[in-house]
Design an enzyme around this catalytic site. Structure first.
Site, PDB file in Angstrom:
ATOM      1  N   ASP A  32       0.855  -1.182   0.000  1.00  0.00           N
ATOM      2  CA  ASP A  32       0.000   0.000   0.000  1.00  0.00           C
ATOM      3  C   ASP A  32       0.887   1.225   0.000  1.00  0.00           C
ATOM      4  O   ASP A  32       2.067   1.166   0.379  1.00  0.00           O
ATOM      5  CB  ASP A  32      -0.929   0.013   1.221  1.00  0.00           C
ATOM      6  CG  ASP A  32      -2.014   1.092   1.116  1.00  0.00           C
ATOM      7  OD1 ASP A  32      -2.219   1.625   0.009  1.00  0.00           O
ATOM      8  OD2 ASP A  32      -2.644   1.412   2.135  1.00  0.00           O
ATOM      9  N   SER A  33       0.308   2.342  -0.406  1.00  0.00           N
ATOM     10  CA  SER A  33       1.046   3.611  -0.390  1.00  0.00           C
ATOM     11  C   SER A  33       1.283   4.094   1.028  1.00  0.00           C
ATOM     12  O   SER A  33       2.056   5.025   1.248  1.00  0.00           O
ATOM     13  CB  SER A  33       0.267   4.677  -1.164  1.00  0.00           C
ATOM     14  OG  SER A  33      -1.003   4.883  -0.571  1.00  0.00           O
ATOM     15  N   CYS A  87      -4.464  -0.830  -2.313  1.00  0.00           N
ATOM     16  CA  CYS A  87      -4.492   0.607  -2.574  1.00  0.00           C
ATOM     17  C   CYS A  87      -5.322   0.849  -3.819  1.00  0.00           C
ATOM     18  O   CYS A  87      -5.028   0.280  -4.880  1.00  0.00           O
ATOM     19  CB  CYS A  87      -3.071   1.130  -2.775  1.00  0.00           C
ATOM     20  SG  CYS A  87      -2.966   2.872  -3.267  1.00  0.00           S
ATOM     21  N   GLU A  98      -2.122   9.258   7.814  1.00  0.00           N
ATOM     22  CA  GLU A  98      -0.746   8.804   8.010  1.00  0.00           C
ATOM     23  C   GLU A  98      -0.114   9.456   9.247  1.00  0.00           C
ATOM     24  O   GLU A  98       0.674   8.832   9.959  1.00  0.00           O
ATOM     25  CB  GLU A  98       0.096   9.127   6.778  1.00  0.00           C
ATOM     26  CG  GLU A  98      -0.205   8.265   5.561  1.00  0.00           C
ATOM     27  CD  GLU A  98       0.343   6.856   5.679  1.00  0.00           C
ATOM     28  OE1 GLU A  98       1.450   6.677   6.224  1.00  0.00           O
ATOM     29  OE2 GLU A  98      -0.356   5.921   5.233  1.00  0.00           O
ATOM     30  N   CYS A 119     -11.007   4.310  -0.940  1.00  0.00           N
ATOM     31  CA  CYS A 119      -9.593   4.446  -0.555  1.00  0.00           C
ATOM     32  C   CYS A 119      -9.349   3.533   0.625  1.00  0.00           C
ATOM     33  O   CYS A 119     -10.125   3.538   1.589  1.00  0.00           O
ATOM     34  CB  CYS A 119      -9.266   5.894  -0.192  1.00  0.00           C
ATOM     35  SG  CYS A 119      -7.587   6.112   0.476  1.00  0.00           S
ATOM     36  N   HIS A 163      -7.290   3.742   2.951  1.00  0.00           N
ATOM     37  CA  HIS A 163      -7.032   4.450   4.204  1.00  0.00           C
ATOM     38  C   HIS A 163      -8.336   4.753   4.961  1.00  0.00           C
ATOM     39  O   HIS A 163      -8.332   4.815   6.194  1.00  0.00           O
ATOM     40  CB  HIS A 163      -6.313   5.777   3.932  1.00  0.00           C
ATOM     41  CG  HIS A 163      -4.837   5.661   3.741  1.00  0.00           C
ATOM     42  ND1 HIS A 163      -4.273   5.145   2.605  1.00  0.00           N
ATOM     43  CD2 HIS A 163      -3.796   6.011   4.552  1.00  0.00           C
ATOM     44  CE1 HIS A 163      -2.957   5.167   2.718  1.00  0.00           C
ATOM     45  NE2 HIS A 163      -2.641   5.693   3.878  1.00  0.00           N
TER      46      HIS A 163
END
Length: 259
Positions: free
Chosen positions: A9-10, A72, A151, A181, A183
């Protein structure tokens, strides 16, 4: 076959998918890598996204993974076809869109999709709307700010942005929201508080079921009684530690630099 499942994942968002895979497949070992140093990917070019993605994939291939999960949405919509071409022997699972489920479960026909800007603007997303949401009113919104704040685990700023960016969904009277997304499931409870009564859907269960199907089909399910969880990040250890603990993932966590 006891080789691990690899997850990229990013950033830390894919941990929600990792934890769900563990629930579905408790005997499987997992190696997860979060490229938090270069997060967010949503504002990068396709070429830059793939260059960074390939570094993570190469790292996991060196660890003898048996399947790769692209946790992602941005990588999935920009790079998964090229990944499958460049790693032809490796089963690769991308994010499974929940728009179909949203269109099946909405009662009012008013659906929201909440993702990053690059995903919201992609032809991939537009094609999904055309394919699955005919006859529905779809409000497709991309956020530029949330991923970096998640993040950083900055909940005060997250709540401020959510109140602003979710307002159009509230005003439109949607009854179903698809999270586009990886996240965003990490802040699902905060989204739900702002949109009470709205059904909020994410991809974690659908991705986990797809992984399960592929492993069974290829006869590479693990029989390990002691699976291991190894998490790597190119960014801040505190961030991945925080969410790993929140998701009760007892993992070995290490910071690395990719070439």
């Amino acid at each position: 076959m006891n080789n691990p499942i690899g997850i990229i994942d990013s950033g830390v968002g894919g941990l929600s998918i990792a934890s769900t895979i563990v629930k579905f497949l408790p005997k499987e070992s997992i190696i997860y890598i979060a490229d938090s140093k270069n997060c967010p990917y949503g504002q990068k070019s396709k070429e830059e996204i793939y260059r960074l993605t390939q570094k993570m994939a190469d790292f996991l291939v060196s660890k003898d993974i048996k399947l790769l999960v692209v946790a992602c949405n941005t990588i999935t919509v920009t790079s998964i076809d090229k990944l499958r071409k460049d790693y032809p022997k490796l089963p690769i699972v991308g994010i499974v869109p929940v728009l179909k489920a949203a269109s099946e479960r909405t009662k009012s026909g008013k659906i929201g999709i909440f993702s990053t800007q690059v995903t919201a603007q992609s032809n991939y997303q537009k094609d999904l709307i055309e394919k699955f949401a005919k006859g529905c009113q779809v409000l497709n919104i991309g956020s530029a700010d949330l991923v970096p704040l998640i993040e950083k685990v900055d909940f005060e700023a997250i709540d401020k942005v959510l109140n602003e960016e979710l307002r159009p969904f509230k005003e439109a009277g949607i009854d179903t929201l698809a999270l586009g997304c990886s996240h965003f499931p990490l802040i699902k409870d905060r989204i739900q508080r702002i949109l009470p009564g709205v059904l909020v859907l994410d991809s974690a269960e659908a991705v986990s079921r797809q992984v399960q199907r592929i492993l069974k089909h290829n006869r590479i399910l693990s029989s390990s009684k002691k699976p291991s969880y190894n998490f790597y990040t190119t960014g801040d250890l505190e961030q991945i530690n925080y969410f790993a603990k929140e998701l009760t993932m007892n993992a070995r966590i290490e910071r690395i630099s990719l070439p």
